[in-house]
Write an enzyme that holds these catalytic residues in place. Sequence first.
Site, PDB file in Angstrom:
ATOM      1  N   LYS A  64      73.039 100.872   9.968  1.00 28.69           N
ATOM      2  CA  LYS A  64      72.292 100.777   8.721  1.00 28.69           C
ATOM      3  C   LYS A  64      73.163 100.217   7.596  1.00 28.69           C
ATOM      4  CE  LYS A  64      69.244 104.603  10.001  1.00 28.69           C
ATOM      5  NZ  LYS A  64      68.816 105.997   9.729  1.00 28.69           N
ATOM      6  N   CYS A  90      73.957 106.435   6.088  1.00 30.55           N
ATOM      7  CA  CYS A  90      74.002 107.792   6.635  1.00 30.55           C
ATOM      8  C   CYS A  90      72.900 107.978   7.672  1.00 30.55           C
ATOM      9  CB  CYS A  90      73.812 108.846   5.545  1.00 30.55           C
ATOM     10  SG  CYS A  90      75.078 108.881   4.267  1.00 30.55           S
ATOM     11  N   ASP A  91      73.158 108.870   8.619  1.00 29.69           N
ATOM     12  CA  ASP A  91      72.117 109.251   9.571  1.00 29.69           C
ATOM     13  C   ASP A  91      72.404 110.663  10.068  1.00 29.69           C
ATOM     14  OD1 ASP A  91      69.753 107.899  11.189  1.00 29.69           O
ATOM     15  OD2 ASP A  91      70.814 109.252  12.555  1.00 29.69           O
ATOM     16  N   SER A  92      71.348 111.457  10.216  1.00 28.58           N
ATOM     17  CA  SER A  92      71.505 112.850  10.625  1.00 28.58           C
ATOM     18  C   SER A  92      70.750 113.134  11.910  1.00 28.58           C
ATOM     19  CB  SER A  92      70.994 113.797   9.527  1.00 28.58           C
ATOM     20  OG  SER A  92      71.701 113.629   8.318  1.00 28.58           O
ATOM     21  N   GLY A 127      76.281 111.316  10.158  1.00 26.26           N
ATOM     22  CA  GLY A 127      77.242 110.219  10.184  1.00 26.26           C
ATOM     23  C   GLY A 127      77.255 109.517   8.844  1.00 26.26           C
TER      24      GLY A 127
END
Length: 223
Positions: A64, A90-92, A127
Amino acid sequence: MVSPNVPLVLASASPARLSTLLTAGVTPYVLVSDVDEDSVVAHAVTQYGELTPEDVALVLARAKCEAVADRLSGESCPEDAPVGALVLGCDSVLELDGELHGKPVDEAEATARWQRMRGSSGVLHTGHWLIDDREDSEGGTGATMGAVASTTVHFAKVSDQEIAAYVATGEPLRVAGGFTIDGLGGPFIAGLEGDHHNVVGISLPLLREMLGEINVSWFQLRS
């Protein structure tokens, strides 16, 4: 001598991430990527083999961030976008009993997820990927770096009726893991071990540490 402000581009559509930054005094420029998450993960698996939940969060955050950084340097860059900025993706994901979980696809999955989570614990991994696109004259380093923050979440022993009422709000379908701590799901979270900001979707302490690696202080992001 007062350090100059450094613009931040947030490569995320998450209202919770934006709200967290705004509450901390940072007003980022939001530019959402259009990456296909399933394709990104599948490609990473072919390159690196089986991925851990932390790996998946970081791979998606990087994809992203890089997609938005590429757009900022290309012909499709929005006219009002900042020039020479830091880009953050960001990614969760939720790890439950060693299994990876993202957003539930429907109410049935959200209900089953909560029936499994109640009275137990999971780990929310987020992340973070940061790209320094500033010019050399502005202190730019050209750095691209990533890190993962992980927080253990203890879920309350909620009833079937409470699960049904929560799922009916639609909120679990819109968020990683199928729950929030800063929204309607807050009463169903019994406790945390780690950074609570991370459960919302962005770890402010981790971001501060990453900024330090490129000699940017937190208050340089303050708006």
